[in-house]
Scaffold this motif. Structure first.
Motif, PDB file in Angstrom:
ATOM      1  N   ILE A 194       0.833  -1.207   0.000  1.00 26.88           N
ATOM      2  CA  ILE A 194       0.000   0.000   0.000  1.00 26.88           C
ATOM      3  C   ILE A 194       0.866   1.254   0.000  1.00 26.88           C
ATOM      4  O   ILE A 194       0.560   2.240  -0.653  1.00 26.88           O
ATOM      5  CB  ILE A 194      -0.947  -0.007   1.223  1.00 26.88           C
ATOM      6  N   GLN A 195       1.988   1.186   0.732  1.00 23.71           N
ATOM      7  CA  GLN A 195       2.814   2.388   0.882  1.00 23.71           C
ATOM      8  C   GLN A 195       3.677   2.667  -0.336  1.00 23.71           C
ATOM      9  O   GLN A 195       4.020   3.812  -0.611  1.00 23.71           O
ATOM     10  CB  GLN A 195       3.732   2.225   2.099  1.00 23.71           C
ATOM     11  N   VAL A 196       4.034   1.620  -1.072  1.00 25.08           N
ATOM     12  CA  VAL A 196       5.100   1.773  -2.045  1.00 25.08           C
ATOM     13  C   VAL A 196       4.740   2.780  -3.134  1.00 25.08           C
ATOM     14  O   VAL A 196       5.557   3.633  -3.503  1.00 25.08           O
ATOM     15  CB  VAL A 196       5.507   0.390  -2.620  1.00 25.08           C
ATOM     16  N   LEU A 197       3.494   2.748  -3.634  1.00 26.69           N
ATOM     17  CA  LEU A 197       3.146   3.603  -4.769  1.00 26.69           C
ATOM     18  C   LEU A 197       3.165   5.085  -4.405  1.00 26.69           C
ATOM     19  O   LEU A 197       3.890   5.867  -5.039  1.00 26.69           O
ATOM     20  CB  LEU A 197       1.786   3.165  -5.336  1.00 26.69           C
ATOM     21  N   PRO A 198       2.391   5.507  -3.383  1.00 29.13           N
ATOM     22  CA  PRO A 198       2.422   6.942  -3.031  1.00 29.13           C
ATOM     23  C   PRO A 198       3.821   7.441  -2.679  1.00 29.13           C
ATOM     24  O   PRO A 198       4.200   8.551  -3.069  1.00 29.13           O
ATOM     25  CB  PRO A 198       1.501   7.045  -1.813  1.00 29.13           C
ATOM     26  N   VAL A 240      15.088   0.659  -0.934  1.00 29.92           N
ATOM     27  CA  VAL A 240      15.036   0.952   0.502  1.00 29.92           C
ATOM     28  C   VAL A 240      13.712   0.460   1.092  1.00 29.92           C
ATOM     29  O   VAL A 240      13.680  -0.142   2.169  1.00 29.92           O
ATOM     30  CB  VAL A 240      15.228   2.458   0.754  1.00 29.92           C
ATOM     31  N   ILE A 241      12.615   0.680   0.352  1.00 35.81           N
ATOM     32  CA  ILE A 241      11.308   0.252   0.865  1.00 35.81           C
ATOM     33  C   ILE A 241      11.270  -1.269   1.016  1.00 35.81           C
ATOM     34  O   ILE A 241      10.845  -1.801   2.043  1.00 35.81           O
ATOM     35  CB  ILE A 241      10.177   0.741  -0.069  1.00 35.81           C
ATOM     36  N   VAL A 242      11.745  -1.959  -0.002  1.00 32.40           N
ATOM     37  CA  VAL A 242      11.693  -3.428   0.029  1.00 32.40           C
ATOM     38  C   VAL A 242      12.579  -3.980   1.150  1.00 32.40           C
ATOM     39  O   VAL A 242      12.163  -4.843   1.925  1.00 32.40           O
ATOM     40  CB  VAL A 242      12.111  -4.005  -1.341  1.00 32.40           C
ATOM     41  N   THR A 243      13.795  -3.430   1.267  1.00 29.82           N
ATOM     42  CA  THR A 243      14.684  -3.964   2.311  1.00 29.82           C
ATOM     43  C   THR A 243      14.149  -3.618   3.697  1.00 29.82           C
ATOM     44  O   THR A 243      14.303  -4.397   4.625  1.00 29.82           O
ATOM     45  CB  THR A 243      16.124  -3.437   2.158  1.00 29.82           C
ATOM     46  N   ASN A 244      13.507  -2.460   3.818  1.00 29.03           N
ATOM     47  CA  ASN A 244      12.906  -2.126   5.109  1.00 29.03           C
ATOM     48  C   ASN A 244      11.828  -3.123   5.493  1.00 29.03           C
ATOM     49  O   ASN A 244      11.702  -3.494   6.661  1.00 29.03           O
ATOM     50  CB  ASN A 244      12.315  -0.716   5.080  1.00 29.03           C
TER      51      ASN A 244
END
Lengths: 329, 331
Positions: free
Chosen positions: A17-21, A308-312
């Motif tokens: 949900i967070q990745v796109l915005p 960064v998002i994926v590794t987080n």
């Protein structure tokens, strides 16, 4: 166990949900920031060729789309992006996707290697310092850790080149593999590892220091906890108590910091990749800035943020496994 | 009957200060001995000293701890590890922190079984489920995989008890096991521990500052004051007629629920002064607070003298009074 699956599902859903915005926000912000940079790719290309006229430059700008109003450019970029098209690099005259795909594995390899190195040595040093707290192994490592903490990675990198490549001749100073030979199996891995070692060390040094200090403090704090006495009252060997009961509790603050450091690590890649001539995204980003190649730069930034998002999310999963008290919200 | 554990002249200290000044007591097989005293009197340090799990810096300086033909005060670390959890186990005061927060409770109990008994992981899991059932945890099979934070305080203390009795020890040391729990849970947990003691034939060293707990669950009581033993007696004799002025003060400072008196209607009796006033004095540590002190009290610490069968008191005044009574009876 239900709990673990639930938590994994929740974390993955939240990330999706967070990745796109997040990424659209980063693109828009960077796009406007780049408008503040003086000059454009046409200026750079014209300067390099040395024989540009006002007409050829205007034609170049029209071809790339730089003659359009800023907002139109942004909308065009976003529309292309929605079709997974990152555009073309004006400078290399190649699709951005292709350029990044060539460099991404190098950066991923370097990041993973540096992060593993930072974690392994950081936790190991921290553990040794905690076990020998106040005695000479602790003091010695404290000094080393302080040096790592206060010295910039690129300087450690340069000094390591002087020592290991120039004086001792053990390790190569530049590149990511031996050119002109065909290797396979273990030889290939050994060859890559040789090239990987110094840049990873340069990138990891600061983080080794941070994790060592965190682990030391956390391990010392854990020693006074009641459950350590419970473990001793079971008749367990001190080594088992330290490994099974203390270390896992001490790792919780370390993983929290790893999540926060991933962005820094990518930032550090720019410098280290330049020092070691490592073909990665960091150097690509630098070249894109110098060449005012904004399509390429936006592509690199987009992918870095995704990374960064994926590794987080991966760190969140690890965190949930380490500390069952954390419930995904 | 030979005692299960016999402590002789035990001295425990930190580098700067001595905490326990040479105490003697014993525990018989299968009995519950209560070790009573206020905070800082050395009762927890004594208990931890028995299995040599003293805090950093503290050490046994002198004395013997005889257990099953071995002196635990001088046993090797390896011998101690074989005894801990297997022959003597420990229950700590704070069930919230005594369990490792990141491991399942099943695994934490199985750990002690696998340390001391040659059983497979699957067999250990079955034993743990039985143990959880034994200590009254509902749905033990499912709760095996739960973490400490999924349990309430009372349930965690039940888990601690399951862990303590897992290898069928001869002695369980319970260091204020119910201080952190509310009163109704307290009774349940102590009943459970007492039931298991009878069922498994183990002895319990119950450390507490709650005289109500002593009266209900202990066979004998040992009162400690400022690192020394003040009085040792069977529970019945102790509550009927405490002999040491400190013990009398303690009983005077509590109110039984069957009495008419209540703190709202009558002021509780208190012992004047504080424990700290004993520091550095050559004589009886209680002298400065004692209503019956005589000059002889200040010369040296009084020895523990028998005043009746199984009843010993460390008090010059009380020993003299007993002697006089004896003389009168025989003269």
């Amino acid at each position: 166990m239900m709990g673990v699956l639930d938590r994994t599902g929740t974390i993955l859903r939240r990330t999706a949900i967070q990745v796109l915005p997040t990424m659209v926000g980063i693109i828009i912000l960077c796009f406007f920031l780049l408008q503040l940079v003086p000059g454009d790719v046409a200026d750079v290309l014209a300067g390099e060729s040395g024989s540009a006229t006002a007409e050829t430059m205007a034609a170049l700008r029209a071809r790339i789309g730089l003659d359009q109003p800023v907002l139109t450019q942004l909308v065009t970029y976003l529309t292309n992006l929605a079709q997974l098209d990152l555009g073309r690099s004006a400078r290399f005259n190649l699709p951005v996707t292709q350029l990044i795909a060539e460099r991404l594995p190098g950066t991923l390899l370097l990041m993973l290697s540096a992060l593993s190195m930072a974690l392994v040595f950081g936790v190991l040093f921290g553990w040794i310092m905690a076990v020998f707290a106040g005695r000479w192994p602790d003091r010695l490592l404290q000094v080393l850790v302080l040096v790592f903490y206060s010295t910039p990675g690129f300087w450690i990198g340069l000094m390591a080149i002087v020592l290991f490549s120039v004086k001792l001749g053990w390790l190569p100073s530049n590149g990511s593999m031996t050119v002109g030979v065909t290797l396979s199996g273990w030889d290939l891995i050994a060859d890559r590892a040789k090239y990987l070692l110094l840049p990873s060390l340069a990138m990891a040094s600061f983080f080794i220091a941070v994790y060592a200090r965190l682990t030391r403090a956390a391990m010392l704090e854990v020693q006074g906890q009641d459950f350590m006495r419970t473990a001793a009252a079971k008749g367990l060997h001190p080594a088992v108590i330290q490994f099974r009961h203390a270390l896992r509790n001490a790792l919780i603050p370390v993983t929290t910091m790893v999540g926060l450091h991933l962005g820094n690590l990518l930032g550090g890649a720019v410098v280290v990749e330049t020092v070691y001539g490592w073909p990665g995204m960091g150097r690509l980003a630098l070249e894109a800035v110098l060449g005012r190649d904004f399509n390429l730069l936006l592509g690199v930034l987009l992918l870095s943020s995704l990374l960064v998002i994926v590794t987080n999310a991966a760190i969140d999963l690890l965190h949930g496994w380490l500390d069952p008290r954390i419930e995904a919200h | 009957m030979a005692p299960l554990l016999e402590v002789q002249d035990l001295v425990i200290g930190f580098p700067q200060a001595e905490i326990v000044h040479g105490i003697d007591f014993h525990i018989d097989p299968g009995e519950t001995l209560a070790l009573v005293g206020e905070s800082g009197c050395g009762k927890s340090i004594t208990a931890l000293g028995l299995i040599r799990l003293l805090p950093q810096g503290a050490a046994i300086r002198r004395g013997r701890v005889l257990f099953e033909g071995m002196d635990l005060a001088t046993a090797s670390p390896r011998q101690m590890r074989d005894i801990r959890g297997k022959r003597i186990s420990l229950i700590l005061q704070e069930p919230m922190t005594a369990l490792n927060p990141v491991l399942t409770i099943g695994r934490q109990i199985a750990e002690v079984l696998r340390r001391h008994e040659p059983i497979s992981a699957a067999a250990a899991e079955r034993r743990v489920v039985e143990l959880l059932d034994l200590v009254g945890i509902v749905e033990p099979q499912r709760r095996y995989h739960d973490f400490p934070h999924n349990f309430s305080g009372g349930m965690r203390q039940r888990v601690m008890i399951a862990m303590a009795v897992a290898c069928n020890p001869r002695l369980v040391i319970a260091d204020e096991p119910t201080t952190a729990l509310d009163v109704t849970i307290q009774a349940q947990v102590l009943d459970l521990l007492d039931g298991l003691r009878r069922q498994l034939g183990m002895a319990v060293l119950l450390i507490t500052h709650d005289l109500g707990v002593v009266a209900q669950w202990a066979d004998r009581v040992t009162v400690m004051y400022a690192g020394r033993i003040a009085e040792q007696a069977p529970v019945g004799a102790f509550f009927a007629a405490p002999r040491h002025p400190y013990a009398r003060g303690l009983l005077g400072a509590s109110v039984g629920h069957e009495e008419e008196a209540h703190y709202t209607t009558r002021r509780l009796a208190e012992i004047p002064g504080s424990v700290a006033s004993a520091a550095g004095l050559p004589g009886c540590p209680f002298e400065t607070r004692c209503p019956e002190a005589i000059p002889a009290c200040g010369i040296r610490p009084p020895a523990l003298e028998p005043v009746a069968a199984g009843h010993r008191v460390a008090c010059v005044v009380e020993a003299a009074r007993t002697g006089a009574n004896h003389a009168a009876a025989h003269g």
